[in-house]
Motif scaffolding. Sequence first.
Motif, PDB file in Angstrom:
ATOM      1  N   PHE A  94       3.758  -0.228  -4.396  1.00  0.00           N
ATOM      2  CA  PHE A  94       3.057  -1.486  -4.608  1.00  0.00           C
ATOM      3  C   PHE A  94       1.681  -1.291  -5.225  1.00  0.00           C
ATOM      4  CE2 PHE A  94       2.606  -0.215  -0.189  1.00  0.00           C
ATOM      5  CZ  PHE A  94       1.233  -0.225   0.009  1.00  0.00           C
ATOM      6  N   SER A  95       1.196  -0.063  -5.268  1.00  0.00           N
ATOM      7  CA  SER A  95      -0.089   0.186  -5.922  1.00  0.00           C
ATOM      8  C   SER A  95       0.035   0.152  -7.448  1.00  0.00           C
ATOM      9  CB  SER A  95      -0.685   1.523  -5.478  1.00  0.00           C
ATOM     10  OG  SER A  95       0.178   2.586  -5.839  1.00  0.00           O
ATOM     11  N   VAL A  96       1.247   0.289  -7.964  1.00  0.00           N
ATOM     12  CA  VAL A  96       1.447   0.271  -9.419  1.00  0.00           C
ATOM     13  C   VAL A  96       2.471  -0.759  -9.887  1.00  0.00           C
ATOM     14  CG1 VAL A  96       0.736   2.675  -9.767  1.00  0.00           C
ATOM     15  CG2 VAL A  96       3.139   2.158  -9.308  1.00  0.00           C
ATOM     16  N   SER A  97       3.292  -1.268  -8.975  1.00  0.00           N
ATOM     17  CA  SER A  97       4.365  -2.183  -9.354  1.00  0.00           C
ATOM     18  C   SER A  97       4.052  -3.620  -8.925  1.00  0.00           C
ATOM     19  CB  SER A  97       5.680  -1.742  -8.700  1.00  0.00           C
ATOM     20  OG  SER A  97       6.668  -2.746  -8.834  1.00  0.00           O
ATOM     21  N   VAL A  98       4.029  -4.514  -9.892  1.00  0.00           N
ATOM     22  CA  VAL A  98       3.785  -5.924  -9.596  1.00  0.00           C
ATOM     23  C   VAL A  98       4.914  -6.482  -8.723  1.00  0.00           C
ATOM     24  CG1 VAL A  98       3.550  -8.227 -10.603  1.00  0.00           C
ATOM     25  CG2 VAL A  98       2.425  -6.278 -11.677  1.00  0.00           C
ATOM     26  N   ALA A  99       6.152  -6.122  -9.023  1.00  0.00           N
ATOM     27  CA  ALA A  99       7.291  -6.603  -8.234  1.00  0.00           C
ATOM     28  C   ALA A  99       7.171  -6.150  -6.777  1.00  0.00           C
ATOM     29  CB  ALA A  99       8.600  -6.110  -8.842  1.00  0.00           C
ATOM     30  N   ALA A 100       6.768  -4.904  -6.563  1.00  0.00           N
ATOM     31  CA  ALA A 100       6.597  -4.393  -5.201  1.00  0.00           C
ATOM     32  C   ALA A 100       5.459  -5.120  -4.489  1.00  0.00           C
ATOM     33  CB  ALA A 100       6.347  -2.890  -5.222  1.00  0.00           C
ATOM     34  N   ARG A 101       4.404  -5.490  -5.211  1.00  0.00           N
ATOM     35  CA  ARG A 101       3.304  -6.254  -4.595  1.00  0.00           C
ATOM     36  C   ARG A 101       3.773  -7.633  -4.150  1.00  0.00           C
ATOM     37  NH1 ARG A 101       0.079  -3.410  -8.264  1.00  0.00           N
ATOM     38  NH2 ARG A 101       0.102  -5.027  -9.858  1.00  0.00           N
ATOM     39  N   TRP A 102       4.611  -8.287  -4.956  1.00  0.00           N
ATOM     40  CA  TRP A 102       5.170  -9.586  -4.563  1.00  0.00           C
ATOM     41  C   TRP A 102       6.039  -9.437  -3.317  1.00  0.00           C
ATOM     42  CZ3 TRP A 102       3.653 -14.232  -5.699  1.00  0.00           C
ATOM     43  CH2 TRP A 102       2.989 -14.479  -6.897  1.00  0.00           C
ATOM     44  N   GLN A 103       6.824  -8.378  -3.272  1.00  0.00           N
ATOM     45  CA  GLN A 103       7.669  -8.138  -2.100  1.00  0.00           C
ATOM     46  C   GLN A 103       6.823  -7.871  -0.861  1.00  0.00           C
ATOM     47  OE1 GLN A 103      11.560  -5.893  -3.164  1.00  0.00           O
ATOM     48  NE2 GLN A 103      10.007  -5.227  -4.643  1.00  0.00           N
ATOM     49  N   SER A 122       2.924   6.507  -1.639  1.00  0.00           N
ATOM     50  CA  SER A 122       1.843   7.493  -1.759  1.00  0.00           C
ATOM     51  C   SER A 122       1.064   7.520  -0.444  1.00  0.00           C
ATOM     52  CB  SER A 122       0.904   7.103  -2.903  1.00  0.00           C
ATOM     53  OG  SER A 122       0.181   5.924  -2.568  1.00  0.00           O
ATOM     54  N   ALA A 123       0.226   8.523  -0.275  1.00  0.00           N
ATOM     55  CA  ALA A 123      -0.603   8.624   0.929  1.00  0.00           C
ATOM     56  C   ALA A 123      -1.520   7.405   1.054  1.00  0.00           C
ATOM     57  CB  ALA A 123      -1.420   9.914   0.895  1.00  0.00           C
ATOM     58  N   THR A 124      -2.030   6.919  -0.058  1.00  0.00           N
ATOM     59  CA  THR A 124      -2.903   5.739  -0.061  1.00  0.00           C
ATOM     60  C   THR A 124      -2.130   4.503   0.385  1.00  0.00           C
ATOM     61  OG1 THR A 124      -4.219   6.702  -1.848  1.00  0.00           O
ATOM     62  CG2 THR A 124      -4.429   4.317  -1.488  1.00  0.00           C
ATOM     63  N   GLU A 125      -0.905   4.354  -0.089  1.00  0.00           N
ATOM     64  CA  GLU A 125      -0.082   3.207   0.300  1.00  0.00           C
ATOM     65  C   GLU A 125       0.256   3.259   1.789  1.00  0.00           C
ATOM     66  OE1 GLU A 125       2.228   2.204  -3.847  1.00  0.00           O
ATOM     67  OE2 GLU A 125       2.943   3.884  -2.650  1.00  0.00           O
ATOM     68  N   ILE A 126       0.576   4.437   2.296  1.00  0.00           N
ATOM     69  CA  ILE A 126       0.861   4.593   3.729  1.00  0.00           C
ATOM     70  C   ILE A 126      -0.356   4.208   4.546  1.00  0.00           C
ATOM     71  CG2 ILE A 126       1.340   6.284   5.545  1.00  0.00           C
ATOM     72  CD1 ILE A 126       3.165   7.716   3.500  1.00  0.00           C
ATOM     73  N   SER A 127      -1.509   4.653   4.116  1.00  0.00           N
ATOM     74  CA  SER A 127      -2.754   4.316   4.807  1.00  0.00           C
ATOM     75  C   SER A 127      -2.994   2.809   4.811  1.00  0.00           C
ATOM     76  CB  SER A 127      -3.927   5.035   4.139  1.00  0.00           C
ATOM     77  OG  SER A 127      -5.137   4.657   4.728  1.00  0.00           O
ATOM     78  N   PHE A 128      -2.772   2.154   3.681  1.00  0.00           N
ATOM     79  CA  PHE A 128      -2.962   0.714   3.584  1.00  0.00           C
ATOM     80  C   PHE A 128      -2.007  -0.025   4.521  1.00  0.00           C
ATOM     81  CE2 PHE A 128      -1.994  -3.463   1.817  1.00  0.00           C
ATOM     82  CZ  PHE A 128      -3.283  -4.002   1.735  1.00  0.00           C
TER      83      PHE A 128
END
Length: 87
Positions: A29-38, A63-69
């Motif tokens: 979701f840090s790079v994919s617009v579709a994943a951010r909507w999901q 990614s480690a950043t996404e897991i942290s978020f």
Amino acid sequence: LQSLHSVLKPRSSLNDGCVGVLCVGLGNFSVSVAARWQLALLRALHMQLPNDCSVYCCDPAFSATEISFLTQHLGFQVIRENHCGTH
């Protein structure tokens, strides 16, 4: 989001006995617009459920950043083992 509220509100059974929500294959979701909507939909669903209803996310692509978020900012649980969709 208002439409989501109108769909979920009449379904009071969602508030009874929620064990958890499992989200598999959300994507980066840090790079994919579709994943951010999901992710936004997942968050909106979570906000409609009882406080004791946990959200579990699993995607080996996180990614480690996404897991942290997900864990620190949203309070979701991240399943790190790849079960190849056999949860």
